[in-house]
Design an enzyme around this catalytic site. Structure first.
Site, short mmCIF file in Angstrom:
data_model
loop_
_atom_site.label_atom_id
_atom_site.label_comp_id
_atom_site.label_asym_id
_atom_site.label_seq_id
_atom_site.Cartn_x
_atom_site.Cartn_y
_atom_site.Cartn_z
N ASN A 10 -62.29 27.06 5.32
CA ASN A 10 -62.51 26.96 3.87
C ASN A 10 -61.16 27.15 3.19
OD1 ASN A 10 -63.22 27.26 1.21
ND2 ASN A 10 -64.35 29.18 1.49
N LYS A 12 -60.45 26.87 0.18
CA LYS A 12 -60.59 27.37 -1.21
C LYS A 12 -59.71 26.52 -2.14
CE LYS A 12 -61.78 31.79 0.70
NZ LYS A 12 -61.98 33.21 0.50
N HIS A 96 -71.51 30.60 -1.27
CA HIS A 96 -70.33 31.43 -0.99
C HIS A 96 -70.24 32.56 -2.02
CE1 HIS A 96 -66.20 32.71 -0.45
NE2 HIS A 96 -66.24 32.12 0.72
N GLU A 98 -67.84 33.84 -3.53
CA GLU A 98 -66.99 33.57 -4.71
C GLU A 98 -67.72 32.72 -5.73
OE1 GLU A 98 -63.53 32.13 -2.58
OE2 GLU A 98 -63.29 34.15 -1.76
N GLU A 168 -71.15 36.49 5.76
CA GLU A 168 -69.83 36.88 5.28
C GLU A 168 -69.94 38.14 4.41
OE1 GLU A 168 -67.09 33.23 5.18
OE2 GLU A 168 -68.12 33.28 3.27
N GLY A 174 -61.17 38.02 2.53
CA GLY A 174 -59.84 38.02 1.94
C GLY A 174 -59.23 39.42 1.81
N SER A 214 -62.05 37.69 6.97
CA SER A 214 -60.80 38.11 7.62
C SER A 214 -60.79 37.86 9.12
CB SER A 214 -60.49 39.58 7.31
OG SER A 214 -60.34 39.75 5.91
N GLY A 235 -61.31 31.59 6.02
CA GLY A 235 -60.62 31.36 4.76
C GLY A 235 -59.11 31.34 4.98
C1 PEP Z 1 -64.29 32.89 3.19
O1 PEP Z 1 -64.00 32.99 2.01
O2 PEP Z 1 -65.22 32.14 3.54
C2 PEP Z 1 -63.54 33.71 4.15
C3 PEP Z 1 -64.08 33.96 5.30
O3 PEP Z 1 -62.28 34.14 3.76
P1 PEP Z 1 -61.23 35.00 4.61
O4 PEP Z 1 -61.24 34.44 6.02
O5 PEP Z 1 -59.93 34.77 3.94
O6 PEP Z 1 -61.69 36.41 4.57
#
Ligand code: PEP
Length: 252
Positions: A10, A12, A96, A98, A168, A174, A214, A235
């Protein structure tokens, strides 16, 4: 039975057109042959180009990060699922955190998006996950189960079978704080049990459940080796070809 394993990136709101082309080329050039699926979900501006250049690469798909649930109309700034389909998109992320927290998307909106995606023959990557205070209050299982019931459990078995779920935990997205393999496995097993209760064991065993939050080269292998973790939604680490390729290679 080996479930379909997936690594999805992703991006973003990152990468200009040229930067995206460069990143995607490096990822495509580094892919080995495998039965596992790799999906990249760039911003809308990249979709058509990347779907065109990657056409015919086996087990590689382009996904979108969002969609509107209506097919067309006066919705300034929005993109519909038929439009995504016409660009060669195969998957669409929905739910998601966000989108839920920054753009006010409710379970009801996510449900409509899931329906719109399935109606066009595309596959949703449905995200769920709890905030930190919910986990600390020990209510994370109920929270995630409620999200799944609200947006997915109106689907019949055949439609549900086309959904990919991504767990998630919001506190891990993040932040550099990953759920431990045990914490992630525990939630994934719980989700699979919920699916089995609603549909049946076969459906539950076939459902791909990704972990996101992460996930990086240093922890991907251990996370992906858990019995109910079928890959990851990535991400930050999907923005560097080397890291993303290393995560792909961590799939069993
Ligand atoms: C995401 O936003 O789907 C995600 C997993 O982000 P990150 O890997 O940066 O934590």
């Amino acid at each position: 039975m080996k479930r379909l394993q997936i690594v999805a990136g992703n991006w973003k709101m990152n990468k200009t057109f040229d930067e995206g082309r460069e990143l995607a080329t490096a990822i495509i050039n580094g892919l080995g042959s495998s039965e596992n699926l790799v999906i990249i979900c760039p911003p809308f501006i990249h979709l058509n180009h990347l779907a065109t250049v990657s056409k015919g690469i086996s087990n590689f798909y382009i996904g979108a990060q969002n969609c509107h649930f209506e097919k067309s109309g006066a919705y300034t700034g929005e993109v519909s699922v038929p439009m995504l389909k016409s660009c060669g998109v195969g998957f669409v992320i929905t739910g998601h955190s966000e989108r839920r927290t920054l753009f006010g998307e409710t379970d009801e909106v996510v449900k409509k998006k899931v329906d719109a995606i399935l109606e066009e023959g595309l596959r949703p990557i449905f995200c769920c996950g709890e905030p930190l205070e919910v986990r600390e209050a020990g209510k994370h299982f109920n929270y995630v189960e409620d999200q799944i019931k609200a947006a997915l459990f109106h689907l019949d078995k055949e439609a549900f079978g086309r959904v990919v779920i991504a767990y998630e935990p919001i506190w891990a997205i993040g932040t550099g704080k990953t759920a431990s393999p045990d914490q992630a496995q525990e939630m994934h097993a719980r989700i699979r049990k919920l699916i089995s209760g609603k549909y049946d064991i076969e459906t539950a065993e076939r459902t791909t459940i990704l972990y996101g939050g992460s996930c990086k080269p240093s922890n991907a292998k251990e996370l992906f080796s858990q019995a109910d973790i079928d890959g990851g939604l990535i991400g930050g680490a999907s923005l560097k070809a080397e890291d993303f390729l290393s995560i792909i290679k961590s799939l069993p």
